[in-house]
Design a protein around this motif. Structure first.
Motif, PDB file in Angstrom:
ATOM      1  N   LYS A  68      33.800  32.373  54.747  1.00 50.82           N
ATOM      2  CA  LYS A  68      32.793  32.262  54.086  1.00 50.82           C
ATOM      3  C   LYS A  68      32.733  33.643  53.263  1.00 50.82           C
ATOM      4  N   PHE A  69      32.110  33.425  52.090  1.00 51.04           N
ATOM      5  CA  PHE A  69      31.615  34.858  51.295  1.00 51.04           C
ATOM      6  C   PHE A  69      30.575  34.899  50.863  1.00 51.04           C
ATOM      7  N   ILE A  70      29.744  35.626  51.333  1.00 53.61           N
ATOM      8  CA  ILE A  70      28.330  35.900  51.191  1.00 53.61           C
ATOM      9  C   ILE A  70      27.973  36.801  49.845  1.00 53.61           C
ATOM     10  N   ILE A  71      27.476  36.480  49.101  1.00 48.18           N
ATOM     11  CA  ILE A  71      27.239  36.975  47.858  1.00 48.18           C
ATOM     12  C   ILE A  71      25.908  37.502  47.844  1.00 48.18           C
ATOM     13  N   SER A  72      25.603  38.973  47.809  1.00 46.70           N
ATOM     14  CA  SER A  72      24.356  39.459  47.836  1.00 46.70           C
ATOM     15  C   SER A  72      24.245  40.604  46.761  1.00 46.70           C
ATOM     16  N   SER A  75      26.780  43.315  47.602  1.00 49.46           N
ATOM     17  CA  SER A  75      28.603  42.758  47.526  1.00 49.46           C
ATOM     18  C   SER A  75      28.549  42.691  45.863  1.00 49.46           C
ATOM     19  N   ARG A  76      27.737  42.343  45.369  1.00 49.07           N
ATOM     20  CA  ARG A  76      28.118  42.376  43.717  1.00 49.07           C
ATOM     21  C   ARG A  76      28.135  43.709  43.182  1.00 49.07           C
ATOM     22  N   ASP A  77      27.541  44.727  43.465  1.00 52.33           N
ATOM     23  CA  ASP A  77      27.744  46.035  42.943  1.00 52.33           C
ATOM     24  C   ASP A  77      29.083  46.658  43.597  1.00 52.33           C
TER      25      ASP A  77
END
Length: 139
Positions: A68-72, A75-77
């Protein structure tokens, strides 16, 4: 192809043809190097997910990897970086391999959360004919 075995001191050893330890450990089936490498890679590269190992007759017959990839905002930066395999072994690697080799039929599920092993589930299956006569004429 190399094979790996967890011995009675919980050390992972590589088996070689004609090894002296094979006589007393014949009931434990060794892991193939392919299974060993998949577990090792999973422990070091996956942040969130699970690895499901299906065992039949003491041999790993199927491996399912769910990542799973959690995009927060954090994590975007961050820049994505590839993690190299460290030189030392994972602290839970021996425990996982010991549990895996103790299953004849069933599965072992390794769950990771934020790059850390969160849970290890071991499910063993028993054949019904092993239980016949235990409490009468069977189940």
């Amino acid at each position: 192809m190399a094979e790996f075995l967890v011995n009675d001191r919980n050390a992972v050893t590589e088996l070689r043809r004609g090894g002296s330890n094979m006589g007393k450990m014949s009931s434990i089936k060794p892991l193939s190097s392919q299974v060993f490498e998949i577990i090792e890679c999973f422990l070091y590269t996956v942040q969130y997910g699970q690895l499901i190992l299906a065992i039949q007759d003491g041999i790993v017959v199927k491996i399912e990897k769910i990542e799973k990839f959690i995009i927060s905002a954090k994590s975007r930066d961050a820049k994505s970086s590839k993690v190299d395999k460290p030189l030392k072994k994972h602290p839970l690697q021996t425990k996982i391999l010991t549990e895996l080799q103790s299953i004849r039929y069933g599965q072992l599920v390794i769950r990771l959360d934020n790059g850390q092993v969160e849970q290890i589930e071991k499910t063993e299956k028993r054949r019904v004919n092993e239980l016949e006569g235990l409490y009468g004429d069977g189940i």
